[in-house]
Design a protein around this motif. Structure first.
Motif, mmCIF file in Angstrom:
data_model
loop_
_atom_site.group_PDB
_atom_site.id
_atom_site.type_symbol
_atom_site.label_atom_id
_atom_site.label_comp_id
_atom_site.label_asym_id
_atom_site.label_seq_id
_atom_site.Cartn_x
_atom_site.Cartn_y
_atom_site.Cartn_z
ATOM 1 N N UNK A 251 0.784 -1.225 0.000
ATOM 2 C CA UNK A 251 0.000 0.000 0.000
ATOM 3 C C UNK A 251 0.813 1.270 0.000
ATOM 4 N N UNK A 252 2.032 1.206 0.522
ATOM 5 C CA UNK A 252 2.901 2.381 0.585
ATOM 6 C C UNK A 252 3.800 2.520 -0.639
ATOM 7 N N UNK A 253 3.586 1.704 -1.666
ATOM 8 C CA UNK A 253 4.435 1.724 -2.859
ATOM 9 C C UNK A 253 4.265 3.029 -3.641
ATOM 10 N N UNK A 254 5.258 3.313 -4.496
ATOM 11 C CA UNK A 254 5.161 4.452 -5.395
ATOM 12 C C UNK A 254 3.976 4.273 -6.340
ATOM 13 N N UNK A 255 3.415 5.380 -6.789
ATOM 14 C CA UNK A 255 2.259 5.310 -7.689
ATOM 15 C C UNK A 255 2.599 4.577 -8.982
ATOM 16 N N UNK A 256 3.829 4.774 -9.492
ATOM 17 C CA UNK A 256 4.207 4.099 -10.741
ATOM 18 C C UNK A 256 4.269 2.589 -10.550
ATOM 19 N N UNK A 257 4.556 2.145 -9.346
ATOM 20 C CA UNK A 257 4.578 0.715 -9.044
ATOM 21 C C UNK A 257 3.153 0.181 -8.956
ATOM 22 N N UNK A 258 2.295 0.895 -8.241
ATOM 23 C CA UNK A 258 0.898 0.468 -8.127
ATOM 24 C C UNK A 258 0.234 0.373 -9.494
ATOM 25 N N UNK A 259 0.581 1.327 -10.373
ATOM 26 C CA UNK A 259 -0.042 1.361 -11.697
ATOM 27 C C UNK A 259 0.323 0.136 -12.530
ATOM 28 N N UNK A 260 1.484 -0.446 -12.275
ATOM 29 C CA UNK A 260 1.932 -1.605 -13.062
ATOM 30 C C UNK A 260 1.411 -2.917 -12.505
ATOM 31 N N UNK A 261 0.946 -2.909 -11.262
ATOM 32 C CA UNK A 261 0.628 -4.169 -10.578
ATOM 33 C C UNK A 261 -0.804 -4.640 -10.802
ATOM 34 N N UNK A 263 -2.480 -6.053 -8.366
ATOM 35 C CA UNK A 263 -3.220 -5.753 -7.142
ATOM 36 C C UNK A 263 -2.368 -4.918 -6.199
ATOM 37 N N UNK A 264 -3.057 -4.208 -5.296
ATOM 38 C CA UNK A 264 -2.393 -3.496 -4.207
ATOM 39 C C UNK A 264 -2.823 -4.160 -2.907
ATOM 40 N N UNK A 265 -1.842 -4.518 -2.085
ATOM 41 C CA UNK A 265 -2.138 -5.184 -0.812
ATOM 42 C C UNK A 265 -1.891 -4.211 0.332
ATOM 43 N N UNK A 266 -1.816 -4.702 1.575
ATOM 44 C CA UNK A 266 -1.644 -3.844 2.723
ATOM 45 C C UNK A 266 -0.278 -3.191 2.796
ATOM 46 N N UNK A 267 -0.141 -2.223 3.673
ATOM 47 C CA UNK A 267 1.114 -1.487 3.843
ATOM 48 C C UNK A 267 2.198 -2.372 4.438
ATOM 49 N N UNK A 268 3.448 -2.008 4.139
ATOM 50 C CA UNK A 268 4.610 -2.698 4.690
ATOM 51 C C UNK A 268 4.571 -2.712 6.212
ATOM 52 N N UNK A 269 4.347 -1.548 6.821
ATOM 53 C CA UNK A 269 4.404 -1.435 8.280
ATOM 54 C C UNK A 269 3.344 -2.284 8.977
ATOM 55 N N UNK A 270 2.260 -2.608 8.262
ATOM 56 C CA UNK A 270 1.170 -3.380 8.851
ATOM 57 C C UNK A 270 1.277 -4.878 8.537
ATOM 58 N N UNK A 271 2.411 -5.300 7.969
ATOM 59 C CA UNK A 271 2.560 -6.711 7.633
ATOM 60 C C UNK A 271 1.740 -7.107 6.418
ATOM 61 N N UNK A 272 1.656 -6.204 5.437
ATOM 62 C CA UNK A 272 0.857 -6.473 4.245
ATOM 63 C C UNK A 272 1.276 -7.727 3.516
ATOM 64 N N UNK A 273 2.594 -8.014 3.486
ATOM 65 C CA UNK A 273 3.095 -9.211 2.803
ATOM 66 C C UNK A 273 2.547 -10.474 3.460
ATOM 67 N N UNK A 274 2.748 -10.585 4.751
ATOM 68 C CA UNK A 274 2.306 -11.779 5.463
ATOM 69 C C UNK A 274 0.800 -11.952 5.449
ATOM 70 N N UNK A 275 0.063 -10.852 5.608
ATOM 71 C CA UNK A 275 -1.391 -10.952 5.622
ATOM 72 C C UNK A 275 -1.916 -11.407 4.257
ATOM 73 N N UNK A 276 -1.310 -10.921 3.170
ATOM 74 C CA UNK A 276 -1.736 -11.371 1.843
ATOM 75 C C UNK A 276 -1.485 -12.862 1.677
ATOM 76 N N UNK A 277 -0.305 -13.316 2.083
ATOM 77 C CA UNK A 277 0.050 -14.733 1.912
ATOM 78 C C UNK A 277 -0.930 -15.625 2.662
ATOM 79 N N UNK A 278 -1.243 -15.255 3.907
ATOM 80 C CA UNK A 278 -2.181 -16.085 4.684
ATOM 81 C C UNK A 278 -3.575 -16.057 4.089
#
Length: 283
Positions: A251-261, A263-278
């Motif tokens: 969620x905290x990614x640069x706009x140019x990164x979000x535009x290429x992806x 999906x957008x998942x949760x923020x880094x600080x909130x454990x977005x990676x782990x929450x998406x995987x689970x």
């Protein structure tokens, strides 16, 4: 089988902050069901030691944006390094323009004594001042790292000439002026050197084959039937996100990164990676 490629800084870990436990738990859950979790970072291998020590099980690691890798049970390999001639060209330009730079090598990070760059660091602090406490924390972390965790030499280029065994994975610079950034992109880029932004006010110079996208294609040759995922936040992740089957931005990614992806998942600080995987990948 799933293979998840994940950037570290700004994606798996907020710089200078503790890693959310859910991210670690997600790695172990993936490994338990036979999937692969691969760290893919702009950091050099020596800079990954603290993270490695926090892991309960070994992971594949691609470092220096694809310049090298460390696969589970195998030795470290340095694949795509800058030539001495390319280092000479880049360092000469950076020295002439009084740019704060450092070399990521197989022996750690090499730079001139930090006292040479007091004005540069002050300008960077002023540039990041609008970010408030976060900007101050970033510069405090980086300045302390450069002073205490790096190898200081008076003449980096002479050191490389005298030590041909040293492999340069990338040259990284920090510069406060946005206009100077654009000039440096033009001056440093060539058929034998790729230049990109990796973090706030940072540019990196690497071998053209030293990219996350190229590294992923090499890695996936061993798993042609697997589904590949890429998770990132910055410009140096764009090649990775283009190379995978499913591209994800925190969620905290640069706009140019979000535009290429995809999906957008949760923020880094909130454990977005782990929450998406689970939520999406654990059966």
């Amino acid at each position: 089988m799933n293979v998840i490629f994940c950037d570290i800084d700004g994606t798996f870990q907020e710089m200078g902050q503790e890693i959310p436990q859910v991210n670690f738990d997600a790695i172990y859950a993936l490994q338990k069901q036979g999937d692969h979790f691969v760290f893919i970072s702009g950091r050099g291998y020596a800079q990954l030691e603290e993270l490695i020590n926090q892991l309960d099980s070994e992971c594949d690691m691609i470092f220096s944006n694809g310049g090298g890798h460390k696969l589970v049970g195998q030795p470290v390999e340095y694949n795509h390094c800058l030539s001495l001639d390319e280092c000479k060209k880049a360092i000469t330009i950076l020295e002439e323009r009084n740019i704060f730079y450092h070399l990521h090598t197989n022996e750690g990070i090499i730079l001139k004594p930090v006292e040479n760059y007091e004005e540069n660091i002050l300008a960077l602090r002023e540039k990041l001042a609008p970010m408030g406490d976060i900007g101050k924390q970033i510069m405090d972390f980086k300045e302390n790292f450069f002073k205490t965790e790096c190898y200081h030499v008076e003449d980096p280029l002479a050191y490389l000439v005298e030590h041909p065994e040293v492999k340069v994975m990338k040259i990284e610079l920090m510069e406060a002026s946005d206009a100077e950034h654009e000039k440096l992109r033009r001056l440093l880029g060539s058929d034998t050197a790729y230049v990109f932004s990796s973090f706030t006010q940072c540019l990196e110079v690497v071998d053209p084959k030293s990219s996350k996208g190229y590294a992923i294609k090499e890695f996936m040759n061993a798993y042609p039937e697997a589904v590949s995922y890429g998770i990132g936040d910055g410009e140096n992740d764009l090649a990775m996100l283009e190379a995978v089957d499913v591209s994800l931005a925190v969620g905290n990614a640069l706009d140019i990164v979000k535009a290429q992806c995809d999906r957008v998942i949760g923020d880094c600080a909130d454990g977005g990676v782990g929450k998406f995987i689970f939520a999406e990948l654990i059966k």
